[in-house]
Design an enzyme around this catalytic site. Structure first.
Site, PDB file in Angstrom:
ATOM      1  N   LYS A 140       0.840  -1.213   0.000  1.00 11.91           N
ATOM      2  CA  LYS A 140       0.000   0.000   0.000  1.00 11.91           C
ATOM      3  C   LYS A 140       0.861   1.244   0.000  1.00 11.91           C
ATOM      4  O   LYS A 140       2.010   1.243   0.453  1.00 11.91           O
ATOM      5  CB  LYS A 140      -0.939   0.025   1.211  1.00 11.91           C
ATOM      6  CG  LYS A 140      -0.270  -0.021   2.600  1.00 11.91           C
ATOM      7  CD  LYS A 140       0.170   1.316   3.158  1.00 11.91           C
ATOM      8  CE  LYS A 140       0.880   1.170   4.513  1.00 11.91           C
ATOM      9  NZ  LYS A 140       1.648   2.353   4.922  1.00 11.91           N
ATOM     10  N   ASP A 162      -2.497  -2.408   9.924  1.00 10.62           N
ATOM     11  CA  ASP A 162      -2.472  -2.339   8.459  1.00 10.62           C
ATOM     12  C   ASP A 162      -2.892  -3.650   7.796  1.00 10.62           C
ATOM     13  O   ASP A 162      -3.005  -3.713   6.568  1.00 10.62           O
ATOM     14  CB  ASP A 162      -1.057  -1.992   7.961  1.00 10.62           C
ATOM     15  CG  ASP A 162      -0.697  -0.523   8.198  1.00 10.62           C
ATOM     16  OD1 ASP A 162      -1.592   0.253   8.591  1.00 10.62           O
ATOM     17  OD2 ASP A 162       0.473  -0.180   7.993  1.00 10.62           O
TER      18      ASP A 162
HETATM   19  P1  ATP Z   1       4.100  -0.302   7.927  1.00  7.88           P
HETATM   20  O1  ATP Z   1       4.023   0.473   6.658  1.00  7.88           O
HETATM   21  O2  ATP Z   1       2.913  -1.200   8.181  1.00  7.88           O
HETATM   22  O3  ATP Z   1       4.493   0.488   9.115  1.00  7.88           O
HETATM   23  P2  ATP Z   1       6.610  -1.263   6.999  1.00  7.88           P
HETATM   24  O4  ATP Z   1       6.325  -1.467   5.553  1.00  7.88           O
HETATM   25  O5  ATP Z   1       7.354  -0.041   7.374  1.00  7.88           O
HETATM   26  O6  ATP Z   1       5.272  -1.368   7.788  1.00  7.88           O
HETATM   27  P3  ATP Z   1       7.309  -4.022   7.241  1.00  7.88           P
HETATM   28  O7  ATP Z   1       8.011  -4.378   5.978  1.00  7.88           O
HETATM   29  O8  ATP Z   1       5.925  -4.489   7.415  1.00  7.88           O
HETATM   30  O9  ATP Z   1       7.423  -2.473   7.518  1.00  7.88           O
HETATM   31  O10 ATP Z   1       8.261  -4.574   8.396  1.00  7.88           O
HETATM   32  C1  ATP Z   1       8.383  -3.996   9.684  1.00  7.88           C
HETATM   33  C2  ATP Z   1       9.096  -5.025  10.559  1.00  7.88           C
HETATM   34  O11 ATP Z   1       8.232  -6.142  10.728  1.00  7.88           O
HETATM   35  C3  ATP Z   1      10.358  -5.600   9.935  1.00  7.88           C
HETATM   36  O12 ATP Z   1      11.488  -4.871  10.297  1.00  7.88           O
HETATM   37  C4  ATP Z   1      10.396  -7.015  10.450  1.00  7.88           C
HETATM   38  O13 ATP Z   1      11.207  -7.117  11.590  1.00  7.88           O
HETATM   39  C5  ATP Z   1       8.975  -7.340  10.871  1.00  7.88           C
HETATM   40  N1  ATP Z   1       8.294  -8.382  10.066  1.00  7.88           N
HETATM   41  C6  ATP Z   1       7.498  -9.350  10.549  1.00  7.88           C
HETATM   42  N2  ATP Z   1       7.006 -10.120   9.566  1.00  7.88           N
HETATM   43  C7  ATP Z   1       7.493  -9.653   8.421  1.00  7.88           C
HETATM   44  C8  ATP Z   1       7.320 -10.047   7.063  1.00  7.88           C
HETATM   45  N3  ATP Z   1       6.566 -11.095   6.695  1.00  7.88           N
HETATM   46  N4  ATP Z   1       7.942  -9.322   6.120  1.00  7.88           N
HETATM   47  C9  ATP Z   1       8.691  -8.241   6.493  1.00  7.88           C
HETATM   48  N5  ATP Z   1       8.901  -7.840   7.759  1.00  7.88           N
HETATM   49  C10 ATP Z   1       8.297  -8.541   8.722  1.00  7.88           C
END
Ligand code: ATP
Length: 315
Positions: free
Chosen positions: A10, A141
């Site tokens: 997203k 999310d």
């Molecule tokens: P958001 O936009 O929802 O805040 P984000 O995109 O910044 O999230 P994600 O890629 O969802 O961040 O990852 C945040 C943290 O979640 C990572 O640093 C990791 O430690 C943990 N994590 C748990 N499961 C997963 C997964 N399947 N893929 C990626 N990261 C994961």
């Protein structure tokens, strides 16, 4: 048997952040937009007693935790527990294209995909409303990754209202080196508000609401009006923690993007282009600028998590 689910990442085309609440969360006016850049989660039945096992492939695979904290594994265990299954013996393979900790909710997407994949693998037929409740338990999310399209998220983002949208929009995502922690970006947002003298609590900051101009642009399929209305209240905080992102944003707009913003909590930067050809040109210019690790042209909106291989839900 094997089930593969494709799930979108997203971008928040509006991220309005209210003041800090007593429970530590912020009220959000969050317009989620699902893009074709996404992950695939494949669920394969495991041998009895193996529990949930994980593997991951893709450019950021090393940054994905393969332990119990992985959202896909948590989703599988939550679904099994909800149905009172004695065991959740499943192998989940994540084909990871979404940048990790990039502000595109990739982990949440994998959680949503695992719910749908395990539901199909275990032939549970869980009603959508129940999947949405389980998704909200996993994280704010996660429900949107089930729904896809464009939706307004209220509360912590988990109360979703699908929004009318016309047309297809062309996006470019510039991936930064390393991630940003979402809680750290919210803390920096609070700190900047204190520093500016406006205060940071929910009694001092107005409760955010969806921007009518942005909603009208989406309903009209007007990319230029959407570009003008893009807002992210977390952007100053992400730029404060990662000043180099300013150069990335400049490189994209300099290459013809009609709108630019930090995606969610960053550090991925999102650019809106007038058509697919312009998006490819912006992506090429971003790659050549050296201001990002990678740049992907994509489009949206696209539907939420859906089975691509295996037995689709409800058939
Ligand atoms: P958001 O936009 O929802 O805040 P984000 O995109 O910044 O999230 P994600 O890629 O969802 O961040 O990852 C945040 C943290 O979640 C990572 O640093 C990791 O430690 C943990 N994590 C748990 N499961 C997963 C997964 N399947 N893929 C990626 N990261 C994961």
């Amino acid at each position: 048997m094997t089930v593969t689910v494709r799930v979108p990442a997203k971008v928040n085309v509006q991220l309005g952040v209210g003041g800090l609440r007593a429970d530590g969360f912020h009220d959000l006016a969050n317009v989620f937009f699902a893009v074709a850049l996404g992950d695939e989660v494949t669920a394969t039945a495991g041998e009895p007693g193996t529990g949930v096992t994980l593997s991951c492939a893709g450019p950021d695979a090393d940054a994905v935790p393969l332990d119990d904290s992985n959202l896909a594994a948590r989703a599988a265990r939550l679904l099994a527990a909800h149905h009172g299954l004695a065991a959740a013996d499943v192998h989940l393979h994540i084909a990871k294209a979404v940048p990790v900790a990039g502000g595109m909710a990739g982990g949440s997407a994998d959680g949503a995909a695992a719910l749908v994949a395990c539901d199909a693998l275990w032939k549970l037929g869980t009603p959508v409303e129940v999947l949405l409740e389980l998704a909200a338990e996993l994280g704010s999310d996660v429900p949107f990754a089930l729904v896809g399209g464009v939706a307004l998220g209220r509360g912590r983002g988990e109360i979703l209202e699908p929004l009318p949208v016309a047309g297809t929009y062309h996006w470019v995502f510039a991936v930064a080196d390393g991630g940003l922690s979402t809680p750290a970006v919210f803390r920096e947002c609070d700190r900047l508000r204190e520093e500016a003298g406006t205060g940071s609590s929910d009694t001092e900051v107005a409760t955010p609401d969806a921007d009518p101009a942005l909603l009208a642009a989406l309903a009209d399929g007007d990319a230029a009006a959407l570009a003008a209305a893009l807002t992210n209240d977390l952007q100053p905080a992400a730029l404060s923690l990662r000043p180099a992102l300013a150069a990335t944003l400049r490189a994209g707009t300099g290459a013809g993007a009609i709108g630019a913003l930090v995606s969610g909590s960053g550090p991925t930067c999102a650019f809106l282009a007038k058509d697919a050809e312009a998006a490819e040109a912006v992506a090429a210019a971003l790659r050549a600028s050296g201001s990002c690790r990678a740049a992907h042209a994509t489009y949206g909106p696209v539907p939420g998590a859906a089975v691509t291989v295996g037995e689709p839900r409800g058939q």
